[in-house]
Write an enzyme that holds these catalytic residues in place. Sequence first.
Site, mmCIF file in Angstrom:
data_model
loop_
_atom_site.group_PDB
_atom_site.id
_atom_site.type_symbol
_atom_site.label_atom_id
_atom_site.label_comp_id
_atom_site.label_asym_id
_atom_site.label_seq_id
_atom_site.Cartn_x
_atom_site.Cartn_y
_atom_site.Cartn_z
ATOM 1 N N THR A 1 0.771 -1.312 -0.112
ATOM 2 C CA THR A 1 0.200 0.096 0.191
ATOM 3 C C THR A 1 0.774 1.279 -0.145
ATOM 4 O OG1 THR A 1 -1.853 -0.948 1.498
ATOM 5 C CG2 THR A 1 -1.934 1.611 1.687
ATOM 6 N N GLY B 1 -2.936 5.216 5.348
ATOM 7 C CA GLY B 1 -3.436 4.668 4.427
ATOM 8 C C GLY B 1 -2.483 5.430 2.866
ATOM 9 N N LYS C 1 4.966 3.451 19.310
ATOM 10 C CA LYS C 1 4.850 4.890 18.285
ATOM 11 C C LYS C 1 5.277 5.578 19.212
ATOM 12 C CE LYS C 1 1.413 3.846 14.643
ATOM 13 N NZ LYS C 1 0.274 3.879 14.354
ATOM 14 N N GLY D 1 -11.933 -3.031 6.401
ATOM 15 C CA GLY D 1 -10.383 -2.664 6.327
ATOM 16 C C GLY D 1 -9.129 -2.098 7.670
#
Length: 428
Positions: free
Chosen positions: A13, A302, A205, A187
């Site tokens: 992706t 994304g 993170k 998703g």
Amino acid sequence: MKPVKVGLLGLGTVGTGVVRIVQGNQEDLSSQVGSPIHIERIAVKNCDKPRSIEIDPAKLTTDPWEVIRDPEIDVIVEVMGGVDATRQYILEALERGKHIVTANKDLMALYGNEILEKAQEKQCDVFYEASVAGGIPIIRTLIEGFSSDRIVKIMGIVNGTTNYILTKMSQEGASYDDVLKEAQELGYAEADPTSDVEGLDAARKMSILGTLGFRTNVELRDVSVSGISSISKEDILFAKRLGYEMKLLGIAESQNDEFSISVQPTMIKASHPIASVNGVFNAVYVYGEAVGETMFYGAGAGEMPTATSVVADLVAVIKNLKLGVNGLKQIVPYKNKKLKSDDDIYFKNFLLLHVDDKAGVLAKITQVFAECDVSLDSVVQQANPNNPAAEIIIVTHDASKSSMNKVLRRFEELDVIRRVKSHYRVEG
């Protein structure tokens, strides 16, 4: 103008987004860096897989070492994921003098210090903006924007999956299990959502943000972690009644060069800016001694948001290459690590207790708080027609973590308390 040649590890992706941006914005990128950018070689799992972008098949290989060892390649962009094998690829690339751009939070959380030290030794750049919050430029901001300030607190929503789940539970009154199933169908959540919902992704993170913010080596084991899988609709409802929203927050705090860092479900005042961050979006709230409070908001994942951060890092590497200053902006931790003890970690607490419905119960409970040196902000006792036990809702003033642990241990011994149904940190 001689092109800068890039090797790409991974064409999933994010890798696809990187190629899309480099190919589509070539004129703008070239004008910024003073030369064309060519993606020369790409390591993939399957060379024959159909793809949504046009790629010269001659550039594809299933062997990452072909990319690493290509003498023509100046920069390695790693978006393949994984830890152990990827660590070896990155260290070998640095040994060969290649600069690194990565989106790999797991790698940087576990081996970031080793990689940055190797980069400093070889005078190479290692940039990893996309590893924490997708399209939000928080890492560069911590390194450069806050270079003149001292950061005392970082508070973030850094996992879109959990924020989506909690948002739906809050806005629609849905159950955790129902929303998780929906998130998987859309998703937003993996088939095995453990890393997200149990706070592990956010912890990695936050260890990166803590290292950068406090200039010390924050390891994953230094992060206290709890997830959202036990949060009920009732917990969300009680939070809203009290004027709070429930969020999975990473919270890193520093005082006198001692720090604490955690990821946990937190009830945050509805008026706080971070409480209005909904859906799959991320936000990082930074407190500096000089600047005060600042917040950075945007898409945390994304294809294109994450790829934007990756390509921005690539541009920064190439600019440094042109100026001959690669390897000079690495933030290698220089402060000794000093973790706060539980005696020095203070926050407000929310508790929901199921207790015997009889006289004198509240007095016994408040006595425990008094004996453990925890003062109370509010206490509400109510009957619940669906629960034979009475419910007591308590919000404390700031209390040390050690004092609250004493309270919870005493509650286990108190015969009038049937169970501590919920216990959450309170912010704002």
